[in-house]
Design a protein around this motif. Structure first.
Motif, PDB file in Angstrom:
ATOM      1  N   ALA A 222       0.841  -1.292   0.107  1.00 32.48           N
ATOM      2  CA  ALA A 222      -0.023   0.093   0.065  1.00 32.48           C
ATOM      3  C   ALA A 222       0.902   1.216   0.161  1.00 32.48           C
ATOM      4  O   ALA A 222       2.049   1.240   0.746  1.00 32.48           O
ATOM      5  N   TYR A 223       0.523   2.520  -0.452  1.00 34.23           N
ATOM      6  CA  TYR A 223       1.293   3.657  -0.890  1.00 34.23           C
ATOM      7  C   TYR A 223       1.671   4.075   0.784  1.00 34.23           C
ATOM      8  O   TYR A 223       2.870   4.593   0.959  1.00 34.23           O
TER       9      TYR A 223
ATOM     10  N   GLY B  77      -5.487   0.751   0.719  1.00 37.97           N
ATOM     11  CA  GLY B  77      -4.846  -0.453   0.725  1.00 37.97           C
ATOM     12  C   GLY B  77      -4.461  -0.764   2.157  1.00 37.97           C
ATOM     13  O   GLY B  77      -3.887  -2.112   2.211  1.00 37.97           O
ATOM     14  N   SER B 126      -8.150  -3.961  -5.762  1.00 36.88           N
ATOM     15  CA  SER B 126      -6.841  -3.423  -6.031  1.00 36.88           C
ATOM     16  C   SER B 126      -6.254  -2.846  -4.627  1.00 36.88           C
ATOM     17  O   SER B 126      -7.118  -2.453  -3.624  1.00 36.88           O
ATOM     18  N   ALA B 127      -5.094  -2.785  -4.259  1.00 45.14           N
ATOM     19  CA  ALA B 127      -4.597  -2.123  -3.354  1.00 45.14           C
ATOM     20  C   ALA B 127      -4.271  -0.497  -3.546  1.00 45.14           C
ATOM     21  O   ALA B 127      -4.049   0.240  -2.331  1.00 45.14           O
ATOM     22  N   THR B 128      -4.411  -0.023  -4.780  1.00 46.82           N
ATOM     23  CA  THR B 128      -4.034   1.243  -5.020  1.00 46.82           C
ATOM     24  C   THR B 128      -5.402   1.991  -5.332  1.00 46.82           C
ATOM     25  O   THR B 128      -5.125   3.396  -5.407  1.00 46.82           O
ATOM     26  N   PHE B 129      -6.324   1.560  -5.880  1.00 50.61           N
ATOM     27  CA  PHE B 129      -7.617   2.326  -6.509  1.00 50.61           C
ATOM     28  C   PHE B 129      -8.748   1.541  -6.222  1.00 50.61           C
ATOM     29  O   PHE B 129      -9.634   1.291  -6.606  1.00 50.61           O
TER      30      PHE B 129
END
Lengths: 277, 277, 277
Positions: A222-223, B77, B126-129
């Motif tokens: 994760a970011y 995420g 998803s982990a980013t969106f």
């Protein structure tokens, strides 16, 4: 069909001028019962790959029968052909300059037509704004379920570029390229997990991602898992390996832009620990 | 229900990438009969307060039953929870990071649920969106009148910050803060007329607004009543005291940004006229 | 009327703040069955001519009965009047500051009314955001087919500027002005083909376009026909002579902005060949 048809718009027009509004006026004038959805009007000016990539990232998230209109058209007013492409689920209206290349790659059995039926155009057609005069009216008539064969005949010699694929250079090095810097400064590469299966295995080897002579050695989920200013890799929402930093711009830190090479070294042996020791 | 449901969007995604368009594609795929309205996609990146404030300034101008979707989500995420909040007139879908704090302050009887029913998500998530994979689909299903209790159970331990309130410092000094610089450079403070009733009385005392060591001593009724480059105060459209200048940027003149202190001195005695004289 | 009415928006609000979203909320609250179309929210701040020109370039591409809402309103909160103008095909809602001037020039029999029926407003009306409180509600009620005479009485003393027209200076020189730099850096002048009929005749004479002391001597039929960095003229999509360069900004090359003079010399005699020779 009960469902209101959707026309999406991808252009390099920006939203400063009247261009996008005018295109919508033309569409609604032909079909008042259509939903128009902006995907992006900030494709880099004249940048066919950027338009193609923006389309590739988004088109399949729209419902079946959506018409995707892409006007990145540096050759407007020349003899470059207006195209109508159709895959199983979608239709695409765009100039024949390669902006549909990633669609040709990803969709099966794409039928491409050269739009020649100029009675569907807004006449007289200008030499500088065919988004308004050619592409928008064709998309609008398509949204009224005019048959695709009414617009022109199929062609096979349309312009198509091949999207850059990573290359294996020896056993442990793979070289890719930056496809896009997104709004947050995340670096989207053309590397997919299938290009680097070892990285996603149960016990991944150490690795180095090398961009602009700097090394990234961490993969996060994760970011927000990164420390301030730390660079790390992540699998992005379209499957591409991204390089990013927590709440900051990786592209600025690395001072890179689209097209810059991305190397990945796998299982880098540590030179300080000789194997014979 | 005859009225088409509305989903509004507030994000820090900008409109350069495909993100916003993709979210709309996902929503229309689930509910073609929804109206999607962009409030802003230019919330400062990762800035939860800015997202909360943008929502607070706009949400109540929408008709009842509007669903407000807020995706300012630096923790995407991670285990931060996706929330569904409901007040009497509105529903809100957002990450549990405080971005709904001003709603909790302003709306009565807000019921907050942790969204756990992942069959409403776009899987694999998803982990980013998660704007695309979690928040947009939930908003879309809500707009089809799926009951809120289908999405998850109520919680009370959601993240909430308290918005900064002005402080009285002695009888004649009140200290506030800048909440936002708007597009025109107007400085929006957290001072409400009720914090400074004397200023709005029939015979207001002299006053000084002090920002970055400069003094503003005038209150105008319209932006255009100021002389060129003159700074003055005005009551803004959401009730907050603003500092502005006619056709220019007060923020640039004062060289300030969000978070800077704003002092207001009331009835400043003139030192040149001793009371005993 | 089966067709959904359209309200277009032209403002200088930008899309950073909540302003545009809030206006849409107000409109949908009054009329859920309206189509709202953004033309541009990036009119230069307070720039009435830029708003007028954006409207002039786009309004006629919308279907009949479209309501064009223009909020470029530096005098908000003063006694400047809110106006409702009607031509044969369109309605316009805007402040009385000249922003409709090009409509008065181009449309026949425009009837202009001073909007005084404040029960259509969002009360209490703020002094700083009458786009939300006055103009949006009036446009929304108009879209519900409330008769125009319900909003106020006709006036004739509305503010109107005359758009700059080219001037002939001697037989072979005509002087115009730059009206706009578009997103691509194309320079839109106020010169129309009818101002320069010789240029569009079968055997056009040599000519020089002079901007900021530089000369442009070529007329092309498409943007992409120019060589890199070469400046040339083209007839733009609204009929105005433009100066541009292939895939670049002519405005940057010439270092010019709106208002700069554009001279055109026709049939320039070559001084090296004396007529008496």
């Amino acid at each position: 069909m009960a469902r209101k048809p959707i026309i999406t718009l991808i252009t390099d027009f920006d939203t400063v001028d009247h261009f996008v509004g005018t295109i919508k006026g033309v569409i609604y004038g032909i079909n008042p019962d259509v939903e128009i959805v902006d995907i992006s009007h900030k494709v880099a000016s004249y940048d066919i790959f950027d338009g193609a990539f923006t389309l590739a990232q988004s088109y399949r998230f729209f419902p079946a029968d959506t018409i995707h209109l892409v006007v990145v058209d540096p050759g407007v007013g020349t003899s470059r052909r207006p195209l109508l492409a159709r895959s199983m689920n979608y239709k695409f209206v765009a100039p024949d300059n390669g902006v549909l290349s990633l669609i040709y790659e990803r969709e099966e059995n794409v039928e491409v037509r050269h739009i020649t039926s100029d009675h569907y155009f807004l006449n007289p057609v200008s030499a500088t704004f065919q988004g308004r005069d050619v592409f928008a009216p064709v998309a609008a008539w398509l949204s009224k379920w005019v048959e695709v064969d009414k617009f022109g005949d199929p062609i096979t010699d349309y312009t198509k570029f091949t999207s850059p694929r990573p290359k294996k250079v020896g056993d442990n090095l793979i070289k890719g390229v930056i496809l896009k810097i997104d709004k947050f400064g995340n670096i989207i590469t053309n590397l997919l997990p299938e290009d680097l299966p070892q990285l996603f295995a149960e016990n991944p080897p150490p690795f180095k991602i090398i961009i602009n002579q700097q090394e990234i050695t961490k993969l996060n989920l994760a970011y927000s898992m990164g420390k301030p200013s730390e660079l790390f890799a992540i699998v992005g929402s379209n499957g591409y390996l991204e390089v990013c930093t927590n709440r900051g711009s990786a592209a600025k830190i690395l001072n890179v832009n689209r097209g810059v090479e991305v190397g990945v070294m796998l299982g880098t042996p540590s030179p300080a620990v000789p194997e014979s020791a």
